[in-house]
Design a protein around this motif. Structure first.
Motif, PDB file in Angstrom:
ATOM      1  N   ALA A  40       0.876  -1.232  -0.204  1.00 38.85           N
ATOM      2  CA  ALA A  40       0.057  -0.105  -0.064  1.00 38.85           C
ATOM      3  C   ALA A  40       0.874   1.260  -0.119  1.00 38.85           C
ATOM      4  O   ALA A  40       0.516   2.166   0.632  1.00 38.85           O
ATOM      5  CB  ALA A  40      -0.930  -0.085   1.081  1.00 38.85           C
ATOM      6  N   LEU A  41       1.834   1.157  -0.775  1.00 35.64           N
ATOM      7  CA  LEU A  41       2.673   2.450  -0.845  1.00 35.64           C
ATOM      8  C   LEU A  41       1.964   3.402  -1.607  1.00 35.64           C
ATOM      9  O   LEU A  41       1.078   2.934  -2.475  1.00 35.64           O
ATOM     10  CB  LEU A  41       3.961   2.172  -1.524  1.00 35.64           C
ATOM     11  CG  LEU A  41       4.973   1.189  -0.878  1.00 35.64           C
ATOM     12  CD1 LEU A  41       6.131   0.901  -1.700  1.00 35.64           C
ATOM     13  CD2 LEU A  41       5.307   1.617   0.521  1.00 35.64           C
ATOM     14  N   TYR A  42       2.113   4.706  -1.787  1.00 38.23           N
ATOM     15  CA  TYR A  42       1.464   5.787  -2.246  1.00 38.23           C
ATOM     16  C   TYR A  42       2.302   6.003  -3.580  1.00 38.23           C
ATOM     17  O   TYR A  42       3.314   6.494  -3.669  1.00 38.23           O
ATOM     18  CB  TYR A  42       1.645   7.053  -1.403  1.00 38.23           C
ATOM     19  CG  TYR A  42       1.092   6.863  -0.029  1.00 38.23           C
ATOM     20  CD1 TYR A  42      -0.214   6.106   0.279  1.00 38.23           C
ATOM     21  CD2 TYR A  42       1.958   7.592   0.861  1.00 38.23           C
ATOM     22  CE1 TYR A  42      -0.574   6.024   1.870  1.00 38.23           C
ATOM     23  CE2 TYR A  42       1.471   7.315   2.152  1.00 38.23           C
ATOM     24  CZ  TYR A  42       0.406   6.525   2.616  1.00 38.23           C
ATOM     25  OH  TYR A  42       0.003   6.193   4.034  1.00 38.23           O
ATOM     26  N   PRO A  43       1.602   5.571  -4.837  1.00 39.16           N
ATOM     27  CA  PRO A  43       2.326   5.455  -5.982  1.00 39.16           C
ATOM     28  C   PRO A  43       2.764   6.887  -6.774  1.00 39.16           C
ATOM     29  O   PRO A  43       3.527   7.034  -7.332  1.00 39.16           O
ATOM     30  CB  PRO A  43       1.316   4.959  -7.045  1.00 39.16           C
ATOM     31  CG  PRO A  43      -0.149   5.130  -6.412  1.00 39.16           C
ATOM     32  CD  PRO A  43       0.333   5.065  -4.824  1.00 39.16           C
ATOM     33  N   HIS A  44       2.071   7.852  -6.172  1.00 36.46           N
ATOM     34  CA  HIS A  44       2.338   9.203  -6.802  1.00 36.46           C
ATOM     35  C   HIS A  44       3.419   9.919  -5.879  1.00 36.46           C
ATOM     36  O   HIS A  44       3.678  10.950  -6.207  1.00 36.46           O
ATOM     37  CB  HIS A  44       1.025  10.151  -6.762  1.00 36.46           C
ATOM     38  CG  HIS A  44       0.431  10.379  -5.463  1.00 36.46           C
ATOM     39  ND1 HIS A  44      -0.079   9.202  -4.736  1.00 36.46           N
ATOM     40  CD2 HIS A  44       0.385  11.305  -4.768  1.00 36.46           C
ATOM     41  CE1 HIS A  44      -0.607   9.733  -3.575  1.00 36.46           C
ATOM     42  NE2 HIS A  44      -0.447  10.941  -3.579  1.00 36.46           N
ATOM     43  N   MET A  45       3.716   9.321  -5.103  1.00 34.53           N
ATOM     44  CA  MET A  45       4.883  10.042  -4.034  1.00 34.53           C
ATOM     45  C   MET A  45       6.264   9.010  -4.195  1.00 34.53           C
ATOM     46  O   MET A  45       6.143   7.851  -4.312  1.00 34.53           O
ATOM     47  CB  MET A  45       4.394  10.050  -2.463  1.00 34.53           C
ATOM     48  CG  MET A  45       3.172  10.663  -2.263  1.00 34.53           C
ATOM     49  SD  MET A  45       2.931  10.715  -0.597  1.00 34.53           S
ATOM     50  CE  MET A  45       1.362  11.449  -0.443  1.00 34.53           C
ATOM     51  N   ASN A  84       6.730   8.834   0.827  1.00 32.19           N
ATOM     52  CA  ASN A  84       6.049   7.992   1.400  1.00 32.19           C
ATOM     53  C   ASN A  84       6.389   7.696   2.613  1.00 32.19           C
ATOM     54  O   ASN A  84       5.662   7.538   3.574  1.00 32.19           O
ATOM     55  CB  ASN A  84       6.404   6.449   0.742  1.00 32.19           C
ATOM     56  CG  ASN A  84       5.254   6.005  -0.309  1.00 32.19           C
ATOM     57  OD1 ASN A  84       4.431   5.683  -0.191  1.00 32.19           O
ATOM     58  ND2 ASN A  84       5.539   6.387  -1.547  1.00 32.19           N
ATOM     59  N   PRO A 141       7.371   4.344  -6.107  1.00 30.87           N
ATOM     60  CA  PRO A 141       7.341   2.797  -6.014  1.00 30.87           C
ATOM     61  C   PRO A 141       7.036   1.949  -7.095  1.00 30.87           C
ATOM     62  O   PRO A 141       7.585   0.948  -7.258  1.00 30.87           O
ATOM     63  CB  PRO A 141       5.882   2.872  -5.239  1.00 30.87           C
ATOM     64  CG  PRO A 141       5.830   4.219  -4.481  1.00 30.87           C
ATOM     65  CD  PRO A 141       6.443   5.186  -5.676  1.00 30.87           C
ATOM     66  N   GLY A 142       6.762   2.569  -8.265  1.00 29.57           N
ATOM     67  CA  GLY A 142       6.698   2.004  -9.246  1.00 29.57           C
ATOM     68  C   GLY A 142       7.950   1.386  -9.948  1.00 29.57           C
ATOM     69  O   GLY A 142       7.976   0.611 -10.721  1.00 29.57           O
ATOM     70  N   ARG A 153      10.186  -2.548  -2.413  1.00 28.72           N
ATOM     71  CA  ARG A 153       8.963  -2.053  -1.912  1.00 28.72           C
ATOM     72  C   ARG A 153       8.667  -2.362  -0.520  1.00 28.72           C
ATOM     73  O   ARG A 153       8.046  -1.564   0.514  1.00 28.72           O
ATOM     74  CB  ARG A 153       7.796  -2.437  -2.803  1.00 28.72           C
ATOM     75  CG  ARG A 153       7.568  -1.727  -4.227  1.00 28.72           C
ATOM     76  CD  ARG A 153       6.818  -2.208  -5.112  1.00 28.72           C
ATOM     77  NE  ARG A 153       7.026  -1.810  -6.398  1.00 28.72           N
ATOM     78  CZ  ARG A 153       6.381  -2.302  -7.379  1.00 28.72           C
ATOM     79  NH1 ARG A 153       5.590  -3.353  -7.159  1.00 28.72           N
ATOM     80  NH2 ARG A 153       6.723  -1.918  -8.568  1.00 28.72           N
TER      81      ARG A 153
END
Lengths: 265, 376
Positions: B86-91, B96, B132-133, B140
């Motif tokens: 559940a990492l924040y993908p936009h950060m 994060n 994160p991506g 991760r």
């Protein structure tokens, strides 16, 4: 041979779909007197475009359309985002509410136009851009809600859980995490809402006046007692299509991005 | 103090089904507790209730002695590491990790120091600017841990954090987590369905099934003294062999009679606890590692098994065979890596009967006896 057949079929389909707009593009550059000629380009002129702006106040209608389409999207999107999120995450109203939202889209527009007129007249908003913005927002809301609900369902709930244990409120998690993650979805929904409002004719015809008409209404007005000014109509159509072509480029990118974005596992 | 107490905690869903039922548990400050059970047993729901992400239908949940039933997740000072990370993908990784501190209004300079320290601890320094991506699964996982560590919570709640990693990385991270627990000394609740994780990581394991907590205790104690057939089978690979039998008197001894030819005498020291079951059906439990190919002690008892297959695992061979003539039961035995026997042949094996368990044939509950000493 099978591949050739497939390509031939696809080319044929493209020709069928593209021929009318391409012919409109061609006609927009042809003098009115030659507009029905079957020649590809019997003569070239920009008179149809200049005439539209100089004699038919097309600039005003263009701006009206932009204001109404953008305004309705800006007004509807926050409501649609909140509603779509509530449906997606909290199952608010259950299946019935979801269906009810979709069901409103099944009503024929003509059944809504008179009540809308009555409401706007009561509020003194007929023949005004805010009136049209309000109506278009209401018309777009179910559709945008439905689209955004799908996007929000794709956002892992754990992400909000993480944000909430990290110190965010439920609203904070929505605002700081769900909304940024769903930006491609919001953009896609916004562009689709813009296109719907931009193309809408019936409500604009009934609810707008000479100062507040939008492009579809102004183009219809070119159908005069002296006949249809087809070259001018074509020029108007080309100009009307232009923002949509640009918007389509965006929406394609955003929808693909939207579909492939969430999968951070 | 971050002791966690669950006092008859239940989760009742709208459809009337219980997700968790009457769970009682006292987790001490600094303890590493494992919730173990199959999918749908309620272990993640219990963890989410502790985190505040799931409401509690009844019972009382206390963290550090304070009842937190109605307290929002952000006010419980616990950190959750999710299975999906559940990492924040936009950060970026830095953002994060900094998010929780920002939410709590920590000054930027302090955030920077804390993030740098946590990143250093987890070897994430060179990844701080990445999204994160652009990270591998293991990276991760470390970021998710870093995000939890940086906040210095009172307790860490880990929801199957290793299950998305490959076998090698999982083994490495198991060790990392144990080291981390030693270093931080904080309470950790770790949810898993992997019995290797359960046996190797925690101070205590709590085994759940159908929303209930069936047994809790030190891993080796639970392994040696399972409360019922479910625990007996779940906590081992291969699972404990469970064979229907009859408990009979034979002179002054008790005998487990699987069929006319397969009879195992119960050790003398277990006579008293088991005698009340004599004359009735019983389920006998024998662990795969308590079966040997040679008789190394006189009290070990012979059984004859028909070979179905032999799985050579390198370090050992697992024999799958049929025990009993009338109604053959499939059993598994962990034998030496040099053991071999042709399929369908009959082989004599020897059972160490001291750790053998008897379970009630109907309820599956272990027939009570003095607990088996661990590490004998």
């Amino acid at each position: 041979m099978r591949k050739f057949g497939l390509h031939f079929g696809l080319i044929l389909a493209c020709v069928v779909v593209l021929l009318p707009p391409l012919w409109a593009l061609r006609t927009s550059f042809v003098p009115e007197s030659m507009s029905y000629s079957t020649e590809i380009l019997p003569a070239f002129t920009l008179d149809n475009y200049t005439g539209l702006f100089e004699k038919n106040r097309f600039g005003t209608f263009y701006v009206n359309s932009l204001i109404v389409a953008l305004g309705s999207v800006i007004l509807a999107l926050p409501f649609a985002a909140c509603t779509g999120y509530a449906f997606a995450r909290f199952r608010t109203g259950g299946r019935f509410a979801r269906f009810a939202v979709l069901a409103t889209q099944m009503l024929p527009p003509v059944a809504l136009v008179l009540p809308a007129f009555a409401i706007l007249r009561g509020a003194g908003l007929t023949n005004s851009l805010p009136g049209l913005i309000l109506v278009y927002s209401a018309l777009n809301l179910p559709f945008l809600t439905w689209i955004l609900m799908g996007f929000f369902e794709g956002v892992p709930a754990d992400m909000e859980g993480a944000a909430m244990t990290d110190g965010a409120t439920a609203w904070g998690a929505f605002w700081r995490i769900v909304i940024p993650v769903s930006l491609p979805g919001l953009a896609a929904a916004g562009v689709l809402g813009f296109i719907l409002s931009w193309n809408e004719f019936l409500f604009a015809l009934v609810l707008s006046g000479p100062q507040t008409a939008t492009i579809p209404v102004s183009l219809a007005a070119l159908q005069t007692s002296n006949g249809v000014q087809i070259a001018k109509v074509s020029a108007g159509v080309v100009l009307a299509i232009l923002p949509l072509v640009i918007a389509s480029r965006f929406i394609q990118r955003f929808i693909i991005q939207g579909l492939t974005f969430g999968g951070v596992k | 103090m971050a002791s966690i107490e669950l006092d008859r905690v239940s989760k009742l869903y709208a459809n009337g089904a219980y997700g968790v039922r009457d769970v009682n548990l006292q987790i001490e400050d600094g303890e590493f507790v494992i919730f173990l059970g199959p999918s749908g047993c309620g272990k993640s729901t219990t963890l989410r209730m502790i985190a505040g992400l799931e409401s509690i239908s009844s019972g009382d949940l206390r963290i550090g002695g304070r009842s937190v039933n109605g307290v929002a997740p952000r006010d419980r000072n616990v950190a959750v590491v999710f299975q999906s990370y559940a990492l924040y993908p936009h950060m970026s990784v830095w953002h994060n990790m900094a998010f929780g501190l920002k939410m709590r209004g920590v000054p930027l300079a302090e955030i920077d120091t804390k993030v740098a320290k946590a990143a250093d601890m987890l070897g994430l320094n060179h990844l701080l600017q990445r999204k994160p991506g652009a990270l591998s699964g293991g990276q991760r996982q470390r970021v998710a841990l870093g995000r939890a560590i940086v906040r210095e919570p009172e307790a860490f709640l880990l929801d199957e954090p290793l299950s998305n990693l490959d076998a090698q990385l999982r083994a490495e991270m198991r060790l990392e987590l144990v080291k981390l627990h030693r270093r931080l000394g904080r309470t950790i609740v770790h949810v898993t369905h992997d019995q290797v994780e359960a046996m190797t990581m925690g101070d205590r394991i709590c085994i759940m099934k159908d929303g209930r907590m069936i047994q809790s205790g030190r891993p080796l104690d639970v392994y040696a003294n399972p409360a019922d057939t479910f625990v007996a089978r779940f906590l081992a690979t291969p699972p404990m062999n469970l064979v229907p039998a009859h408990l009979e008197h034979e002179g002054e001894a008790l005998v487990v009679s699987i069929d006319a030819a397969t009879r195992i005498t119960v050790p003398r020291q277990h006579y008293l606890p088991y005698v009340h079951k004599a004359g009735g059906p019983i389920t006998v439990g024998i662990r795969a590692e308590d079966i040997y190919e040679t008789q190394q002690r006189p009290e070990w008892q012979k059984i004859t098994v028909k070979v179905v297959a032999i799985e050579a695992l390198g370090a050992e061979n697992v024999l799958i065979g049929l025990l009993g003539r009338d109604k053959p039961i499939e059993i598994q035995a962990r034998l030496g890596r040099h053991f071999f026997a042709p399929v369908d042949s009959m082989v004599d094996l020897y059972v160490d009967v001291e750790p053998m368990h008897l379970f009630d044939a109907e309820t599956g509950k272990a027939v009570a006896r003095p607990p088996l000493p661990v590490g004998r």
